[in-house]
Design a protein around this motif. Sequence first.
Motif, short mmCIF file in Angstrom:
data_model
loop_
_atom_site.label_atom_id
_atom_site.label_comp_id
_atom_site.label_asym_id
_atom_site.label_seq_id
_atom_site.Cartn_x
_atom_site.Cartn_y
_atom_site.Cartn_z
N VAL A 274 -28.92 74.55 48.96
CA VAL A 274 -27.96 74.95 49.98
C VAL A 274 -28.08 76.45 50.24
CG1 VAL A 274 -26.04 75.39 48.40
CG2 VAL A 274 -25.56 74.55 50.67
N LEU B 250 -26.31 82.35 37.11
CA LEU B 250 -26.55 80.99 36.60
C LEU B 250 -26.36 79.99 37.75
CD1 LEU B 250 -25.37 79.64 33.18
CD2 LEU B 250 -25.30 78.23 35.22
N GLY B 251 -27.40 79.23 38.06
CA GLY B 251 -27.36 78.31 39.21
C GLY B 251 -27.61 79.09 40.48
N GLY C 238 -29.71 78.81 43.01
CA GLY C 238 -29.91 78.14 44.31
C GLY C 238 -30.86 78.95 45.19
N GLY D 224 -33.85 75.58 33.93
CA GLY D 224 -33.13 74.87 32.87
C GLY D 224 -31.64 74.79 33.16
N LEU E 217 -27.57 75.11 32.54
CA LEU E 217 -26.52 76.00 32.02
C LEU E 217 -27.14 77.20 31.30
CD1 LEU E 217 -23.91 73.29 30.95
CD2 LEU E 217 -24.13 74.45 33.13
N PRO F 160 -21.10 77.57 40.32
CA PRO F 160 -21.76 76.40 39.74
C PRO F 160 -21.56 75.14 40.60
CG PRO F 160 -19.66 76.78 38.66
CD PRO F 160 -19.80 77.85 39.70
N TYR G 215 -26.89 70.47 44.12
CA TYR G 215 -26.34 71.76 44.54
C TYR G 215 -24.82 71.82 44.36
CZ TYR G 215 -24.60 69.85 49.04
OH TYR G 215 -23.93 69.15 49.99
C1 LIG Z 1 -23.17 75.70 44.61
S1 LIG Z 1 -24.88 76.06 44.30
C2 LIG Z 1 -24.79 77.81 44.22
C3 LIG Z 1 -25.99 78.51 44.78
C4 LIG Z 1 -25.86 80.04 44.86
N1 LIG Z 1 -25.80 80.63 43.54
C5 LIG Z 1 -24.68 80.48 45.67
O1 LIG Z 1 -23.83 81.21 45.17
O2 LIG Z 1 -24.60 80.08 46.84
C6 LIG Z 1 -25.01 75.57 42.60
C7 LIG Z 1 -26.39 75.74 42.01
O3 LIG Z 1 -26.35 75.33 40.63
C8 LIG Z 1 -27.51 74.59 40.34
N2 LIG Z 1 -27.23 73.71 39.20
C9 LIG Z 1 -26.79 72.43 39.20
N3 LIG Z 1 -26.65 71.98 37.94
C10 LIG Z 1 -27.01 72.99 37.13
C11 LIG Z 1 -27.12 73.13 35.73
N4 LIG Z 1 -26.77 72.14 34.90
N5 LIG Z 1 -27.55 74.31 35.24
C12 LIG Z 1 -27.91 75.33 36.06
N6 LIG Z 1 -27.84 75.24 37.40
C13 LIG Z 1 -27.40 74.09 37.92
C14 LIG Z 1 -27.82 73.86 41.60
O4 LIG Z 1 -29.16 73.44 41.64
C15 LIG Z 1 -27.45 74.89 42.66
O5 LIG Z 1 -28.55 75.68 42.98
#
Ligand SMILES: C[S@@+](CC[C@H](N)C(=O)[O-])C[C@H]1O[C@@H](n2cnc3c(N)ncnc32)[C@H](O)[C@@H]1O
Length: 498
Positions: free
Chosen positions: A139, A163-164, A166, A211, A213, A229, A241
């Motif tokens: 996203v 973390l995460g 995207g 990976g 978390l 997250p 996402y």
């Molecule tokens: C809501 S999006 C946020 C993207 C970006 N950081 C932002 O602020 O717009 C959440 C992100 O967390 C990732 N994600 C999902 N499960 C995860 C996990 N268990 N560990 C790390 N990242 C994860 C997703 O792939 C996605 O890219």
Amino acid sequence: MDTVPVTDDLPPRLRAALLTGGYALDGVRDRLGPMAGAALAREEVVPALAATDGADPLSVALRLWWLQIPVDTGAVRAAYADGLADALLDAGLLAYCGDQLRAGVRIRPWDAEGGGVGYIVSDLAARPGDAPPAADHVVGAGGASDSLARLAHREPVERALDLGTGCGVQALHLSGRAGAVDATDVNGRALELARLTFALSEVPNVRTHHGSLFEPVREQRYDLIVSNPPFVIGPAGRYTYRESGLPGDDVCRALVAGAPGHLAPDGWCHLLGNWLHVRGEDWRDRVGGWMAGTGCDGWAVQRDVQDPAEYVELWLRDSVEAGTPKYRELYEDWLGWFTRNDVEGVGFGWLTLHAAGTLDPVVRVEELTHPVAEPVGDYVTGVLAGIADAYRMGDGELLAAALRVAPGVTQEYQGPPGFTDPEAIVLRQGEGLRRARQVDTVTAALAGVCDGTLPVDPLLAAIAELTGEPADDLRTKAPEVLRSLIAEGFFIPPSLED
Ligand SMILES: C[S@@+](CC[C@H](N)C(=O)[O-])C[C@H]1O[C@@H](n2cnc3c(N)ncnc32)[C@H](O)[C@@H]1O
């Protein structure tokens, strides 16, 4: 687009072409004007079409990379000359659509915090009428991304974690004020697009890690951790996402539990989250319970709460499944999960942790649904300092403190039109969290004289003389009131003066 086999020279060539064509936020604003610009922010592209019907490079860039409209091949080849268009085709960033070309990813310009232009790369936005996104959809930056970026404190730091990541937007924000940034994601495709974001934005100090978390940064500690997250709560983890696959609101609980082990001394963590309102349980106890025992000072703020039906509708609209043949089944399934789990609502908000290194950490959980001064990151460290200091000041210390009313606080008398005696006196903050707080006449009188020069105790004695109330009564009552007014930022103790 399955993968992005981008060669090292492609991002700088594309960046140069985009900049030459004026594809930066200023140029986009000038070209679209306020109405079409505002419509585009709502993902409505129609008003922008009239402003981009030429073959000039800015029209081409806007239509391709932002509006997601196929563009005449000749115009694209002219804008991306010297073999660049073919390189973009080879990388899957462009694809043929009949005899036109369309984008394989979305590339939106971004204003770097210290000046300069960046670019954020994500998957194409799914719009109503499109097929629902793929499970590994990446996203783009949205309202929640902005909210987290505005919440995170602004001080320069050595090491930061997104973390995460995207599309990489938070890491991009952090890159300007952190020496080094680690960006993680469980979705390998997200990391490919994030790397393209960093390369196109000429950001050299972000490293990506694959990976779940905290697993990819197991041994690492950071001065600043941010995460937007996958906090969406439902029966199934259908979209990476937004849904973690963990039950209920466990992903936010797990992040709060895990963050302290990755914070350096004096480190900060800012998270966005959703939490359940379960029948028979106060949501404050639920979220406060996550934070208590972390060893960090904590501040949890509920900014919004939705009932289960509103929540399901929001997220089915988000994945463009509203109005599709599966809508009713998905809706019933999701709502049924909430019903079976006694869920009455879902809260959304901010979670901040500070590794203050004290033996008596303080946690404050509250609801603030009104507009606050932005960015909160400009003053969030002061908010936590106020909460912690107020809690730690004993009664005697409070009475001996030369308090000062915070800048921007005003006093209002409230009553029906034509009133002579006010029904209520309200202190209101013109800055920061813009809280309003009803106070009694003694507290209002104190607010009138607390300018940081005299301690509270003699001021109370003077007020007692004026009001005829026994000074000892005022001394007994004042500390509790002052403690909460300091915690809420109406009064500043000497310990928090710059
Ligand atoms: C809501 S999006 C946020 C993207 C970006 N950081 C932002 O602020 O717009 C959440 C992100 O967390 C990732 N994600 C999902 N499960 C995860 C996990 N268990 N560990 C790390 N990242 C994860 C997703 O792939 C996605 O890219």
